[in-house]
Design an enzyme around this catalytic site. Structure first.
Site, short mmCIF file in Angstrom:
data_model
loop_
_atom_site.label_atom_id
_atom_site.label_comp_id
_atom_site.label_asym_id
_atom_site.label_seq_id
_atom_site.Cartn_x
_atom_site.Cartn_y
_atom_site.Cartn_z
N TYR A 7 0.68 -1.32 -0.06
CA TYR A 7 0.02 -0.04 -0.07
C TYR A 7 0.86 1.04 0.19
CZ TYR A 7 -3.45 3.49 1.57
OH TYR A 7 -4.21 4.60 1.65
N LYS A 12 4.13 8.62 9.37
CA LYS A 12 3.86 7.87 10.68
C LYS A 12 5.01 8.57 11.53
CE LYS A 12 0.73 4.81 8.52
NZ LYS A 12 0.86 4.08 7.30
N ASP A 49 9.33 2.89 0.21
CA ASP A 49 8.15 3.39 0.89
C ASP A 49 8.35 3.04 2.35
OD1 ASP A 49 5.84 4.27 2.02
OD2 ASP A 49 4.68 3.50 0.50
C1 PLP Z 1 0.16 4.66 6.03
C2 PLP Z 1 0.90 4.45 4.63
C3 PLP Z 1 1.07 5.38 3.57
C4 PLP Z 1 -0.04 6.43 3.54
O1 PLP Z 1 0.18 7.44 4.45
P1 PLP Z 1 -0.91 8.25 4.90
O2 PLP Z 1 -0.26 9.24 5.83
O3 PLP Z 1 -2.21 7.38 5.38
O4 PLP Z 1 -1.48 9.01 3.90
C5 PLP Z 1 1.83 5.09 2.53
N1 PLP Z 1 2.47 4.05 2.38
C6 PLP Z 1 2.67 3.06 3.27
C7 PLP Z 1 3.67 1.96 3.48
C8 PLP Z 1 1.85 3.27 4.49
O5 PLP Z 1 1.91 2.38 5.54
#
Ligand code: PLP
Length: 421
Positions: free
Chosen positions: A143, A266, A238
């Site tokens: 994701y 995060k 990511d």
């Molecule tokens: C949470 C997440 C996102 C998206 O971040 P948001 O702050 O929710 O837009 C993108 N990549 C990864 C791996 C994530 O866990």
């Protein structure tokens, strides 16, 4: 026991789609009513009815120090008193970018945005601007936020183009997103050999944590490093979850593989909305205003958010023993689950990330993750919740352990898990 949450949820559904501002919060996958949270301190989260629970969601990752860490709250409070936003540069943005570069040396330069979604969207635009190519490769089950081009389903074969995975996404927007299989080198090789000069970047969660926790097979990340170099594409990690979670230097330090671009979120915001993308100077200097790749944000580098992120990273840097502590606690939980389940579940763990898959086979990719028994997960979730343990309301999310979880919390959780399994 959850009367007020139920009332709030009914009211919420009148004015907010599904009653929530992000879908997984609705507890639909586990058939329960979401708890409305009133407050949280340390390892504990308290709902509107006054139930106190041990929290292993940790706001989906940011809470590595536990909730309302006094050192972070103090810096945020100080920052608030000086004004919430100026739309002009501030000192803490410089300090944060510098600290990120120190902790993650591949991020020589970085840009602050407001969410992980925005960070990834911008990193991909930059990779396309840098390479002059349009296509990207992502992995099924990873994701990367909710931007149009990343909400894709794989087509029927590796060489057919992918299709939108959400209503409202034009097929034209996903035409350039190719989908490979996590931990499957051949699927990546096939896409590169079919599109040798057209792939701008490969984007991957170095530890996948959005189909539940799935570890990279030995050599998988270094394979991605090598094949992107071979074809002149960029490698984007990511690290929105893994950054500052697996180690101070993220998954890239943990696995010794250096990407060209990294996205963070995060933990980087310490509980406030922050996303970051960054990488080598030569690439980052293509971003506006010094380069042709446009990207902007009214609230980017927000003074309150940067205060939270900066203080969180400083605490982590000053006490790197945190990583051993949280990993040990997570191992203790993983062992307890394995012992109690006697082979009926698959436990995947990386650092302080953990998933309990209701599957007897190993989980190594999207197919094996989605073969899990989600009804059994829902029952497990419900039993934990009723006993004061708050884990993710979905089989396909990680369990997060923080430095605020005490040994007593962990022992209590192990006991409950044994009882429940
Ligand atoms: C949470 C997440 C996102 C998206 O971040 P948001 O702050 O929710 O837009 C993108 N990549 C990864 C791996 C994530 O866990």
């Amino acid at each position: 026991m959850d009367t007020i949450s139920k009332e709030l949820f009914e009211a919420a559904k009148q004015h907010i789609p599904g009653g929530v501002n992000s879908p997984v919060r609705a507890f639909r996958a586990v058939g329960r009513t979401p708890r409305f949270i009133a407050s949280a301190h340390g390892s504990r989260i308290t709902d509107a009815d006054g139930n106190e629970m041990i929290d292993y969601v940790c706001s989906w990752g940011p809470g590595i120090l536990g909730h309302a860490h006094p050192g972070v709250i103090e810096k945020v409070t100080e920052a608030c008193k000086d004004g919430l936003t100026f739309g002009a540069p501030t000192r803490r943005e410089v300090e944060l970018a510098k600290l990120i570069a120190e902790l993650m040396p591949s991020m020589e330069m970085s840009r602050l945005v407001n969410s992980g979604t925005e960070a990834v969207m911008s990193a991909i635009r930059l990779a396309r601007g840098y390479t002059g190519r349009d296509k990207i490769i992502k992995f099924k089950g990873c994701y990367h936020g909710h931007s149009d081009g990343l909400l894709v389903k794989a087509g029927s074969g590796a060489l057919t183009s992918s299709i939108p995975d959400s209503a409202g996404v034009p097929a034209d927007y996903t035409r350039n997103t190719l989908v490979a299989l996590y931990n499957d080198k051949a699927s990546v090789e096939e896409l590169f050999s079919a599109n040798p000069d057209r792939i701008a970047a490969v984007i991957v969660e170095p530890v996948a944590a959005n189909m539940g926790v799935v570890l990279p097979a030995p050599g998988f990340l270094s394979f991605l490093r090598d094949i992107t170099v071979k074809y002149g594409a960029l490698l984007i990690f990511d690290e929105v979850i893994t950054g500052f979670r697996l180690s101070l230097g993220g998954a890239q330090e943990y696995y010794h593989v250096t990407p060209d671009l990294t996205t963070l979120g995060k933990i980087a915001g310490g509980g406030m909305p922050i996303g970051v993308y960054g990488g080598r100077r030569e690439i980052m200097e293509l971003v506006s205003p010094i380069g042709p790749v446009y990207q902007a944000g009214t609230l980017s580098g927000n003074p309150v958010a940067t205060a939270a992120g900066l203080q969180t990273l400083r605490i982590l840097k000053e006490d790197p023993g945190i990583y051993q502590r949280i990993e040990k606690k997570t191992e203790r939980l993983a062992d307890a689950v394995r012992e109690a389940a006697e082979g009926r579940v698959c436990v995947n763990q990386a650092g302080s990330l953990l998933s309990v898959f209701f599957s007897e086979a190993g989980v190594t990719d999207y197919e094996s993750a989605t073969a899990s028994d989600t009804d059994r997960y829902a029952a497990y979730f419900g039993s934990l919740l009723d006993r004061g343990i708050y884990v993710a309301p979905s089989q396909f999310e990680a369990m997060f352990v923080s430095d605020a979880h005490t040994d007593a919390d962990i022992e209590f959780t192990c006991q409950v898990i044994k009882e429940v399994l």
